[in-house]
Design a protein around this motif. Structure first.
Motif, PDB file in Angstrom:
ATOM      1  N   LEU A 163       3.145   7.299   3.057  1.00 31.82           N
ATOM      2  CA  LEU A 163       3.602   8.684   2.926  1.00 31.82           C
ATOM      3  C   LEU A 163       4.597   9.010   4.025  1.00 31.82           C
ATOM      4  O   LEU A 163       4.319   8.799   5.207  1.00 31.82           O
ATOM      5  CB  LEU A 163       2.427   9.661   3.007  1.00 31.82           C
TER       6      LEU A 163
ATOM      7  N   GLU B 155       0.845  -1.182   0.000  1.00 32.35           N
ATOM      8  CA  GLU B 155       0.000   0.000   0.000  1.00 32.35           C
ATOM      9  C   GLU B 155       0.889   1.243   0.000  1.00 32.35           C
ATOM     10  O   GLU B 155       2.044   1.204   0.395  1.00 32.35           O
ATOM     11  CB  GLU B 155      -0.890   0.014   1.244  1.00 32.35           C
ATOM     12  N   LYS B 156       0.324   2.347  -0.415  1.00 28.80           N
ATOM     13  CA  LYS B 156       1.055   3.600  -0.390  1.00 28.80           C
ATOM     14  C   LYS B 156       1.397   3.988   1.051  1.00 28.80           C
ATOM     15  O   LYS B 156       0.571   3.875   1.951  1.00 28.80           O
ATOM     16  CB  LYS B 156       0.231   4.709  -1.031  1.00 28.80           C
TER      17      LYS B 156
ATOM     18  N   TYR C  15      -4.352   8.975   2.472  1.00 32.67           N
ATOM     19  CA  TYR C  15      -3.233   8.187   2.997  1.00 32.67           C
ATOM     20  C   TYR C  15      -3.604   7.560   4.343  1.00 32.67           C
ATOM     21  O   TYR C  15      -3.935   8.268   5.291  1.00 32.67           O
ATOM     22  CB  TYR C  15      -1.991   9.057   3.168  1.00 32.67           C
TER      23      TYR C  15
ATOM     24  N   ASP D 173       5.775   7.438  -0.833  1.00 29.09           N
ATOM     25  CA  ASP D 173       5.671   8.824  -1.299  1.00 29.09           C
ATOM     26  C   ASP D 173       6.322   9.755  -0.277  1.00 29.09           C
ATOM     27  O   ASP D 173       6.437   9.414   0.908  1.00 29.09           O
ATOM     28  CB  ASP D 173       4.204   9.231  -1.488  1.00 29.09           C
TER      29      ASP D 173
ATOM     30  N   ASP E  22       8.862   1.682  -4.324  1.00 28.31           N
ATOM     31  CA  ASP E  22       8.054   2.480  -5.246  1.00 28.31           C
ATOM     32  C   ASP E  22       6.749   2.955  -4.626  1.00 28.31           C
ATOM     33  O   ASP E  22       6.142   3.917  -5.100  1.00 28.31           O
ATOM     34  CB  ASP E  22       7.749   1.675  -6.509  1.00 28.31           C
ATOM     35  N   HIS E  23       6.303   2.279  -3.569  1.00 25.00           N
ATOM     36  CA  HIS E  23       5.029   2.646  -2.929  1.00 25.00           C
ATOM     37  C   HIS E  23       5.216   3.703  -1.845  1.00 25.00           C
ATOM     38  O   HIS E  23       4.257   4.070  -1.170  1.00 25.00           O
ATOM     39  CB  HIS E  23       4.362   1.406  -2.337  1.00 25.00           C
TER      40      HIS E  23
ATOM     41  N   LYS F  51      14.807   5.274  -0.987  1.00 23.20           N
ATOM     42  CA  LYS F  51      13.667   4.746  -1.744  1.00 23.20           C
ATOM     43  C   LYS F  51      14.129   4.072  -3.025  1.00 23.20           C
ATOM     44  O   LYS F  51      13.707   2.945  -3.336  1.00 23.20           O
ATOM     45  CB  LYS F  51      12.689   5.881  -2.069  1.00 23.20           C
TER      46      LYS F  51
END
Length: 206
Positions: free
Chosen positions: A10, A7-8, A65, A34, A31-32, A25
């Motif tokens: 942040l 999952e994203k 998020y 942010d 890649d997930h 990163k």
């Protein structure tokens, strides 16, 4: 069995460590993950960090998020940052400040007493030496103020995240200009990297 999909996540971080977070990163394939940053100048105004972080978390929640990591240590907030983290159910990077987690918090604790009179520099501070020190303190116009600002320090300690001769030259020149001894410690990303990798790995879904 379907492979777990990340999952994203942040990261809300200090602008002083943005480049390093992006490097972590990239080399770990996160890649997930942010990134959004608060102004780097808050490093010198720690009272501004907690309210700005509170607002940033609220904004991120509104954007959807669910998983947020705070890219700060305590950073001079005297526990106020932890109160914001607890309020929102998020975690920050362990340690008193970035100078500690770059070295590794355990390693920093071992040298902290001996470093009381050390002026720390990082890759970011080498890149921004003029913008963060020379011009704001007026040292470019009034070098006689050097003793007023740095007279109680004994040495410059360059905590190097990368092996960059150009950045080290800035640190060496700064030590010479300030009349201080010089020491370089190659830290890499210290505790920052495992903290981010762990945080990113915790949030998966099947």
């Amino acid at each position: 069995m379907q492979r777990a999909e990340p999952e994203k996540v942040l990261v809300i971080a200090c602008g002083m460590i943005a480049r390093e977070i992006l490097a972590v990163k990239e080399r770990n394939g996160l890649d997930h993950l942010d990134l959004t940053c608060l102004p780097a100048e808050f490093h010198y105004h720690p009272d501004r960090i907690p309210p700005a972080l509170d607002a940033a978390i609220r904004k991120a929640r509104g954007e959807g998020y669910r998983h947020i990591v705070v890219g700060y240590a305590d950073c001079g907030t005297g526990g106020m940052l932890d109160r914001v983290c607890e309020k929102h159910g998020v975690e920050r990077i362990a340690g008193p400040h970035c100078f500690a987690f770059y070295q590794g918090n355990a390693a920093f604790e071992a040298v902290a007493d001996g470093d009381m009179l050390s002026f720390y520099m990082t890759d970011f501070l080498c890149r921004q030496f003029d913008a963060f020190f020379m011009k704001p303190l007026g040292l470019d116009r009034h070098p006689e103020l050097i003793k007023d600002f740095f007279g109680n320090y004994e040495k410059v300690v360059y905590l190097a995240q990368t092996d960059d001769p150009a950045l080290e030259k800035v640190a060496v020149d700064a030590a010479r200009m300030l009349g201080l001894a010089y020491e370089k410690r190659f830290t890499g990303y210290g505790d920052l990297e495992p903290a981010l990798v762990t945080a990113a790995a915790e949030h998966t879904r099947s």
